[in-house]
Design a protein around this motif. Structure first.
Motif, PDB file in Angstrom:
ATOM      1  N   LEU A  24       0.853  -1.186   0.000  1.00 53.60           N
ATOM      2  CA  LEU A  24       0.000   0.000   0.000  1.00 53.60           C
ATOM      3  C   LEU A  24       0.888   1.234   0.000  1.00 53.60           C
ATOM      4  O   LEU A  24       0.949   1.989   0.957  1.00 53.60           O
ATOM      5  CB  LEU A  24      -0.927  -0.003   1.224  1.00 53.60           C
ATOM      6  CG  LEU A  24      -1.938  -1.139   1.267  1.00 53.60           C
ATOM      7  CD1 LEU A  24      -2.812  -1.021   2.498  1.00 53.60           C
ATOM      8  CD2 LEU A  24      -2.799  -1.157   0.024  1.00 53.60           C
ATOM      9  N   ALA A  27      -0.658   4.822   0.668  1.00 49.81           N
ATOM     10  CA  ALA A  27      -1.379   5.022   1.912  1.00 49.81           C
ATOM     11  C   ALA A  27      -0.470   5.078   3.114  1.00 49.81           C
ATOM     12  O   ALA A  27      -0.833   5.619   4.141  1.00 49.81           O
ATOM     13  CB  ALA A  27      -2.403   3.905   2.109  1.00 49.81           C
ATOM     14  N   SER A  32      -7.112   3.804   5.688  1.00 45.02           N
ATOM     15  CA  SER A  32      -7.725   4.006   4.378  1.00 45.02           C
ATOM     16  C   SER A  32      -9.195   4.391   4.475  1.00 45.02           C
ATOM     17  O   SER A  32      -9.761   4.922   3.533  1.00 45.02           O
ATOM     18  CB  SER A  32      -7.577   2.742   3.524  1.00 45.02           C
ATOM     19  OG  SER A  32      -8.263   1.660   4.105  1.00 45.02           O
ATOM     20  N   THR A  64      -2.360  11.198  -1.525  1.00 41.42           N
ATOM     21  CA  THR A  64      -3.183  10.598  -0.477  1.00 41.42           C
ATOM     22  C   THR A  64      -2.953  11.346   0.827  1.00 41.42           C
ATOM     23  O   THR A  64      -1.811  11.668   1.161  1.00 41.42           O
ATOM     24  CB  THR A  64      -2.799   9.118  -0.268  1.00 41.42           C
ATOM     25  OG1 THR A  64      -2.948   8.414  -1.486  1.00 41.42           O
ATOM     26  CG2 THR A  64      -3.676   8.474   0.796  1.00 41.42           C
ATOM     27  N   ASN A 168     -10.563   3.778  -1.763  1.00 44.23           N
ATOM     28  CA  ASN A 168     -10.447   3.186  -0.430  1.00 44.23           C
ATOM     29  C   ASN A 168     -10.908   1.733  -0.425  1.00 44.23           C
ATOM     30  O   ASN A 168     -10.334   0.885   0.268  1.00 44.23           O
ATOM     31  CB  ASN A 168     -11.253   4.007   0.581  1.00 44.23           C
ATOM     32  CG  ASN A 168     -10.543   5.291   0.982  1.00 44.23           C
ATOM     33  OD1 ASN A 168      -9.315   5.338   1.045  1.00 44.23           O
ATOM     34  ND2 ASN A 168     -11.305   6.337   1.242  1.00 44.23           N
ATOM     35  N   LYS A 171      -8.083  -0.389  -1.732  1.00 42.99           N
ATOM     36  CA  LYS A 171      -7.007  -0.580  -0.764  1.00 42.99           C
ATOM     37  C   LYS A 171      -7.419  -1.515   0.367  1.00 42.99           C
ATOM     38  O   LYS A 171      -6.613  -2.314   0.845  1.00 42.99           O
ATOM     39  CB  LYS A 171      -6.551   0.780  -0.220  1.00 42.99           C
ATOM     40  CG  LYS A 171      -5.893   1.652  -1.283  1.00 42.99           C
ATOM     41  CD  LYS A 171      -5.379   2.943  -0.701  1.00 42.99           C
ATOM     42  CE  LYS A 171      -4.733   3.805  -1.783  1.00 42.99           C
ATOM     43  NZ  LYS A 171      -3.534   3.176  -2.353  1.00 42.99           N
ATOM     44  N   GLU A 174      -7.208  -5.151  -0.942  1.00 48.68           N
ATOM     45  CA  GLU A 174      -5.963  -5.507  -1.627  1.00 48.68           C
ATOM     46  C   GLU A 174      -5.086  -6.412  -0.772  1.00 48.68           C
ATOM     47  O   GLU A 174      -4.877  -6.180   0.415  1.00 48.68           O
ATOM     48  CB  GLU A 174      -5.193  -4.235  -1.972  1.00 48.68           C
ATOM     49  CG  GLU A 174      -3.891  -4.479  -2.723  1.00 48.68           C
ATOM     50  CD  GLU A 174      -3.188  -3.186  -3.052  1.00 48.68           C
ATOM     51  OE1 GLU A 174      -2.765  -2.490  -2.098  1.00 48.68           O
ATOM     52  OE2 GLU A 174      -3.075  -2.854  -4.246  1.00 48.68           O
ATOM     53  N   TYR A 192      -7.698  -8.848  -5.199  1.00 46.71           N
ATOM     54  CA  TYR A 192      -8.707  -7.903  -4.729  1.00 46.71           C
ATOM     55  C   TYR A 192     -10.009  -8.656  -4.484  1.00 46.71           C
ATOM     56  O   TYR A 192     -10.709  -9.044  -5.424  1.00 46.71           O
ATOM     57  CB  TYR A 192      -8.901  -6.784  -5.760  1.00 46.71           C
ATOM     58  CG  TYR A 192      -7.627  -6.010  -5.999  1.00 46.71           C
ATOM     59  CD1 TYR A 192      -7.292  -4.924  -5.198  1.00 46.71           C
ATOM     60  CD2 TYR A 192      -6.735  -6.393  -7.001  1.00 46.71           C
ATOM     61  CE1 TYR A 192      -6.108  -4.226  -5.398  1.00 46.71           C
ATOM     62  CE2 TYR A 192      -5.552  -5.703  -7.207  1.00 46.71           C
ATOM     63  CZ  TYR A 192      -5.245  -4.621  -6.400  1.00 46.71           C
ATOM     64  OH  TYR A 192      -4.065  -3.938  -6.600  1.00 46.71           O
TER      65      TYR A 192
END
Length: 276
Positions: A24, A27, A32, A64, A168, A171, A174, A192
């Motif tokens: 990530l 992020a 998130s 972000t 979001n 993420k 993920e 995902y």
């Protein structure tokens, strides 16, 4: 000044991100569920076309952030703790008002228009962030981000809530495996959960670095050449049935491959970066 990006630069940059950052990447440690996302406001770059293209080529990133931290390409900017007076004093220390007086007047901006100040986190600089091209980000009262850069003020607009939710959601769902690298070729595999190929692609398309400009439909093949003053890429989209999409991006100097496969209520994405 030519600002066209060769694939060698583009791919090497992405390989470094994969090597140096966790999955990530953008992020960082931000929750998130509370992230906001920003994209450059090209119409507010009021310079000659050649210089404008240079700015876009250098600064067209998905940013972000939340109230505590902003992340750009894996580099963290921490919120400066203090009131308006403290922010004013900090900006004076770096000669912000002196260096950007003309730009501030152009946009009719005063200290009262500044909501928060973020400074690059010098205590936790990755190799990618050493010598980063700017160190200060200002959140304005209207929720735009403002970055002082080479005597110009560059603005970023927050995405609408529905688009932020898509990123979001990507993420949160993920799960990425460790990257594999052979020579200069890097492969990265992510899963995902509860997302279709269209879901994953659309959420990723907000990040300009992915160059996912085409609105896709299942089964619809596509090819084109995107040629900007700062980027040239030939793209091919090929569907293999309804549950597999292959995308190839040919840059000046190498190729990026994306393979999306939907199976068992999740989408698998294999990304291969292959510079010359």
């Amino acid at each position: 000044m030519s600002v066209r990006l060769s694939l060698s630069y583009y791919i090497l940059f992405n390989i470094l991100l994969l090597i140096l950052l966790p999955p990530l990447a953008y992020a960082s440690n931000i929750d998130s569920n509370k992230n906001h996302y920003y994209l450059i406001m090209k119409d507010k770059i009021n310079v000659e076309k050649q210089e404008k293209d240079w700015f876009i080529g250098a600064l067209d990133n998905l940013i972000t952030g939340n109230k505590q931290k902003i992340s750009i390409s894996g580099c963290d900017f921490k919120r400066f703790e203090g009131n308006k007076k403290n922010i004013n004093n900090q900006l004076k220390k770096i000669n912000f008002f002196e260096n950007y007086d003309e730009e501030l007047n152009k946009y009719n901006l005063l200290l009262n228009d500044f909501d928060e100040l973020f400074l690059i986190d010098s205590s936790n600089l990755s190799e990618m962030c050493i010598g980063f091209s700017y160190t200060t980000i200002i959140l304005l009262n209207d929720n735009e981000l403002m970055i002082p850069y080479k005597q110009h003020l560059i603005f970023y607009k927050q995405l609408v809530n529905t688009d932020e939710n898509k990123i979001n959601n990507l993420k949160r769902n993920e799960n990425c495996l460790q990257y594999k690298q052979v020579d200069m070729e890097t492969t990265h595999t992510c899963y995902y959960q509860n997302m279709t190929i269209l879901d994953v692609y659309e959420a990723m398309s907000f990040d300009p670095s992915n160059v996912f400009r085409k609105k896709i439909k299942i089964g619809e093949d596509f090819s084109d050449i995107y040629e900007d003053d700062y980027l040239r890429v030939e793209v091919e989209y090929k569907w293999k049935g309804e549950n597999k999409l292959e995308i190839v991006q040919y840059f000046d100097g190498g190729v990026t491959y994306y393979t999306f496969v939907n199976q068992e209520n999740r989408t698998k994405l294999i990304t291969k970066l292959s510079p010359d």
